[in-house]
Motif scaffolding. Structure first.
Motif, PDB file in Angstrom:
ATOM      1  N   TYR A 106      92.366 -59.620 -17.224  1.00 56.65           N
ATOM      2  CA  TYR A 106      91.153 -60.221 -17.768  1.00 56.65           C
ATOM      3  C   TYR A 106      90.994 -61.646 -17.243  1.00 56.65           C
ATOM      4  CZ  TYR A 106      94.630 -62.182 -20.951  1.00 56.65           C
ATOM      5  OH  TYR A 106      95.741 -62.813 -21.468  1.00 56.65           O
ATOM      6  N   PRO A 107      89.743 -62.100 -17.086  1.00 57.68           N
ATOM      7  CA  PRO A 107      89.504 -63.447 -16.541  1.00 57.68           C
ATOM      8  C   PRO A 107      89.679 -64.526 -17.596  1.00 57.68           C
ATOM      9  CG  PRO A 107      87.425 -62.351 -16.979  1.00 57.68           C
ATOM     10  CD  PRO A 107      88.495 -61.350 -17.297  1.00 57.68           C
ATOM     11  N   VAL A 108      90.296 -65.625 -17.197  1.00 58.94           N
ATOM     12  CA  VAL A 108      90.464 -66.788 -18.080  1.00 58.94           C
ATOM     13  C   VAL A 108      89.959 -68.025 -17.344  1.00 58.94           C
ATOM     14  CG1 VAL A 108      92.090 -68.237 -19.331  1.00 58.94           C
ATOM     15  CG2 VAL A 108      92.448 -65.752 -19.232  1.00 58.94           C
ATOM     16  N   GLU A 109      89.061 -68.757 -17.969  1.00 59.70           N
ATOM     17  CA  GLU A 109      88.515 -69.966 -17.349  1.00 59.70           C
ATOM     18  C   GLU A 109      89.536 -71.097 -17.435  1.00 59.70           C
ATOM     19  OE1 GLU A 109      84.563 -72.866 -17.518  1.00 59.70           O
ATOM     20  OE2 GLU A 109      84.750 -71.139 -18.870  1.00 59.70           O
ATOM     21  N   GLN A 110      89.785 -71.764 -16.313  1.00 60.65           N
ATOM     22  CA  GLN A 110      90.742 -72.859 -16.239  1.00 60.65           C
ATOM     23  C   GLN A 110      90.036 -74.194 -16.542  1.00 60.65           C
ATOM     24  OE1 GLN A 110      94.111 -71.772 -15.522  1.00 60.65           O
ATOM     25  NE2 GLN A 110      92.920 -69.917 -15.951  1.00 60.65           N
ATOM     26  N   GLU A 111      90.842 -75.238 -16.711  1.00 55.85           N
ATOM     27  CA  GLU A 111      90.285 -76.552 -17.036  1.00 55.85           C
ATOM     28  C   GLU A 111      89.339 -77.068 -15.961  1.00 55.85           C
ATOM     29  OE1 GLU A 111      93.371 -79.286 -17.919  1.00 55.85           O
ATOM     30  OE2 GLU A 111      94.025 -78.241 -19.750  1.00 55.85           O
ATOM     31  N   ASP A 112      89.592 -76.695 -14.713  1.00 51.92           N
ATOM     32  CA  ASP A 112      88.725 -77.166 -13.625  1.00 51.92           C
ATOM     33  C   ASP A 112      87.502 -76.277 -13.418  1.00 51.92           C
ATOM     34  OD1 ASP A 112      89.809 -74.895 -12.552  1.00 51.92           O
ATOM     35  OD2 ASP A 112      90.786 -75.871 -10.844  1.00 51.92           O
ATOM     36  N   GLY A 113      87.314 -75.299 -14.313  1.00 55.26           N
ATOM     37  CA  GLY A 113      86.163 -74.421 -14.222  1.00 55.26           C
ATOM     38  C   GLY A 113      86.387 -73.176 -13.402  1.00 55.26           C
ATOM     39  N   SER A 114      87.507 -73.081 -12.732  1.00 54.62           N
ATOM     40  CA  SER A 114      87.804 -71.888 -11.935  1.00 54.62           C
ATOM     41  C   SER A 114      88.223 -70.731 -12.860  1.00 54.62           C
ATOM     42  CB  SER A 114      88.902 -72.177 -10.930  1.00 54.62           C
ATOM     43  OG  SER A 114      90.116 -72.519 -11.593  1.00 54.62           O
ATOM     44  N   ILE A 115      88.205 -69.526 -12.324  1.00 52.87           N
ATOM     45  CA  ILE A 115      88.573 -68.334 -13.076  1.00 52.87           C
ATOM     46  C   ILE A 115      89.883 -67.765 -12.530  1.00 52.87           C
ATOM     47  CG2 ILE A 115      87.904 -65.987 -13.736  1.00 52.87           C
ATOM     48  CD1 ILE A 115      86.210 -68.122 -15.044  1.00 52.87           C
ATOM     49  N   LYS A 116      90.807 -67.517 -13.433  1.00 57.81           N
ATOM     50  CA  LYS A 116      92.086 -66.929 -13.064  1.00 57.81           C
ATOM     51  C   LYS A 116      92.259 -65.610 -13.813  1.00 57.81           C
ATOM     52  CE  LYS A 116      97.091 -67.762 -13.148  1.00 57.81           C
ATOM     53  NZ  LYS A 116      98.172 -68.688 -13.588  1.00 57.81           N
ATOM     54  N   MET A 117      92.700 -64.586 -13.109  1.00 53.63           N
ATOM     55  CA  MET A 117      92.934 -63.294 -13.744  1.00 53.63           C
ATOM     56  C   MET A 117      94.330 -63.269 -14.366  1.00 53.63           C
ATOM     57  SD  MET A 117      90.106 -61.716 -13.326  1.00 53.63           S
ATOM     58  CE  MET A 117      90.556 -60.078 -13.909  1.00 53.63           C
ATOM     59  N   GLU A 118      94.385 -63.018 -15.652  1.00 52.63           N
ATOM     60  CA  GLU A 118      95.647 -62.899 -16.371  1.00 52.63           C
ATOM     61  C   GLU A 118      95.948 -61.425 -16.623  1.00 52.63           C
ATOM     62  OE1 GLU A 118      97.624 -65.273 -17.063  1.00 52.63           O
ATOM     63  OE2 GLU A 118      96.440 -67.121 -16.978  1.00 52.63           O
ATOM     64  N   THR A 119      97.229 -61.117 -16.800  1.00 56.61           N
ATOM     65  CA  THR A 119      97.655 -59.739 -17.048  1.00 56.61           C
ATOM     66  C   THR A 119      98.551 -59.694 -18.274  1.00 56.61           C
ATOM     67  OG1 THR A 119      97.609 -59.190 -14.685  1.00 56.61           O
ATOM     68  CG2 THR A 119      98.877 -57.732 -16.123  1.00 56.61           C
ATOM     69  N   ASP A 120      98.297 -58.732 -19.145  1.00 55.45           N
ATOM     70  CA  ASP A 120      99.264 -58.488 -20.220  1.00 55.45           C
ATOM     71  C   ASP A 120      99.548 -56.998 -20.314  1.00 55.45           C
ATOM     72  OD1 ASP A 120      97.419 -57.201 -22.050  1.00 55.45           O
ATOM     73  OD2 ASP A 120      96.679 -59.162 -22.607  1.00 55.45           O
TER      74      ASP A 120
END
Length: 563
Positions: A181-195
């Protein structure tokens, strides 16, 4: 809470009607000496049943302290035996059954009963649905007392014998749900996280409610935001022994009745059991007190059924949302639903003759696939398609063109059949279909799952978690994942400020709220803000505990219904 108190009155009336109907049918079907003797017991039973739902009376028409003890004794014995034979196995059986073979591959589970409460393992709650209830045992004893025209007798020895003789056998395998799922970072970029969530899936169950095997396929769902969910979805449910067969044979032997009284005896005892243990009248109350279906959303469609509706759409071109609406109107999404008068069965309420004709035509076994939800949906969709839905333009005005088919499928005949169908049947399906198609929901809050669903070990202690914990800052708005009727409350040593919302199939729990944005008894719309994240009750920090269970049933993994 007032919403549920209103419902209780209607439940009591439905229970009495159901039991009396079963008793009368028993006598009419078999006027044997045993059945004639039951005439004298009808009034005895009716008095008990009319009082029990509200007063929980077992030893007489007036509630007593002894009633509480009897119920506790039966529930304790049933809970112990429900998990006496519960096993983890490597996977599905390619041949034979785990019940018959067992062996070194099975790992017995001995921790499911804690503080008198059973917490089952299946991710979808099927084991809990098939487990025995205290009502199963009590109904047998109640019927015995009535049949012998004697005062109530509930000896510990009889209770222990019944719970042991009829206890279920469950076999589960390990599996997992993988989310990206996508998570917005502090700099506005999107990082995909996995659980990765470790779960258990039921692969076989030998119970009084039937002997079933379950097979699964891996499925990957892709979302618009780039996220995915990978999990094992049910592929097939195989029936190894018909529903209630074991129970029926046991009852005939227990009561020393004739074999031709098996069906009627079973029906009476089963109706009594459901009356004592069930909470199945919620939908009737919801429809009568909230006439339109604003509480409905596609969240209430069980995930495994959604897969089958979509598969049927890909084969026949009938939209999944229409098929889901028809199934809910016919069976309330219950694959074991049976019409007592017509014999129509399953999710789509297919008649016995149509099932015998079309099931093998479509590659299913008439007996083994009778309780298979995939088979039921495919056969029902085929019939709707052949009846005329294949000629409907689903991108245009689809309601009126479906009316002739629904009139036929719903069994409306004679004078003004179409108009009666429109008012009593088709209008419900149309409204549900529109709600399922257009009302989509998401997560109650965005955040990381800080604690998963199910059994877990914390600081060396095994514990059961009835939902998922989602980390979020205090004051974050919480939105309802469904429509429904709401109740609020406070529990200092547990949930803190809590909300329960019920739609036509599930109950949703929201715990540890800082504050409410709604009032007790409100009718909620999907996506509506209902409260704010907090840390009230027994909580180590701000988060939302979110739980889901079938109405009157057990908790299931919320990831089953969340995108």
């Amino acid at each position: 809470m007032k919403a549920f108190l209103n419902m209780a009155k209607q439940v009591a009336r439905q229970i009495v009607k159901k039991i009396v109907k079963a008793i009368v049918k028993k006598i009419l079907l078999a006027l044997s000496p045993v059945a004639i003797g039951l005439l004298l017991a009808i009034f005895f039973i009716a008095a008990f049943y009319s009082a029990m739902p509200q007063e929980k009376t077992f030893t007489g028409v007036e509630a007593s302290e002894q009633d509480t003890k009897i119920r506790k004794k039966i529930k304790t014995a049933v809970n112990v035996q429900n998990v006496a034979d519960y096993y983890i196995v490597p996977g599905e059986k390619s041949e034979g059954s785990w019940y018959e073979s067992g062996g070194a591959e099975t790992e017995k589970v001995d921790y499911l009963l804690k503080n008198g409460v059973v917490r089952y393992m299946d991710n979808n709650g099927r084991d809990a649905e098939l487990a025995n209830t205290w009502g199963d045992v009590f109904a047998i004893l109640m019927y015995e007392n009535a049949q012998k025209n004697r005062a109530a007798e509930y000896s510990p020895n009889k209770i222990d014998k019944l719970t042991k003789d009829l206890h279920p056998y469950f076999y589960v395998k390990r599996s997992e749900i993988i989310r990206k799922y996508p998570v917005e970072q502090e700099d506005g970029s999107i990082k995909m996280e996995t659980d990765v969530n470790n779960i258990f899936l039921l692969v076989e169950a030998k119970t009084i409610r039937g002997w079933y095997q379950y097979n699964y396929d891996w499925k990957t769902t892709h979302y618009d935001d780039g996220g995915i969910k990978k999990y094992e979805a049910i592929k097939q449910v195989m029936t190894l022994e018909p529903k209630w067969e074991w129970f029926s044979n046991y009852l005939i032997d227990y009561y020393k009745f004739k074999p031709d009284e098996k069906a009627a005896t079973r029906e009476l005892v089963v109706n009594a059991s459901e009356a004592f243990s069930g909470e199945k009248e919620w939908l009737d109350w919801l429809l009568s007190y909230h006439g339109n279906m604003t509480w409905a959303s596609n969240t209430m469609i069980p995930g495994e059924l959604m897969n089958f509706f979509q598969e049927a759409e890909s084969i026949y071109g009938i939209p999944w949302w229409f098929l889901a609406a028809a199934a809910f109107r016919e069976s309330s999404f219950n694959p074991l639903a049976e019409n007592e008068s017509s014999g129509c069965y399953g999710l789509m309420q297919v008649s016995p003759s149509n099932w015998a004709t079309h099931a093998p035509q479509l590659g299913f076994d008439v007996a083994a696939d009778r309780d298979n939800p995939r088979a039921q949906i495919i056969v029902g969709t085929y019939m709707l398609n052949e009846a005329g839905l294949k000629r409907v333009d689903w991108n245009g005005d689809w309601k009126e063109p479906t009316l002739p088919v629904l009139t036929f499928y719903g069994g409306f005949r004679g004078l003004l059949a179409k108009e009666r169908c429109r008012e009593e049947y088709a209008s419900d399906i149309w409204e549900l279909a529109e709600r399922f198609q257009n009302v989509k929901t998401g997560w109650p809050v965005q955040g990381e799952i800080t604690s998963p669903f199910g059994w877990r070990i914390i600081l060396g202690v095994r514990d059961y978690h009835e939902g998922i914990d989602i980390g979020a800052a205090t004051g974050t708005p919480i939105t309802s994942v469904s429509g429904g009727v709401l109740t609020t409350g406070y529990q200092a040593d547990g949930a803190g400020n809590y909300i329960y919302i019920r739609d036509g199939y599930y109950e949703y729990a929201y715990y540890h709220l800082a504050d409410f944005a709604v009032s007790d008894g409100d009718t909620i719309q999907p996506g509506q803000i209902i409260g704010y994240v907090g840390s009230t009750g027994r909580s180590s920090g701000p988060h939302l505990h979110f739980g889901v269970r079938t109405i009157g049933g057990s908790w299931i993994n919320p990831l089953n219904i969340l995108p």
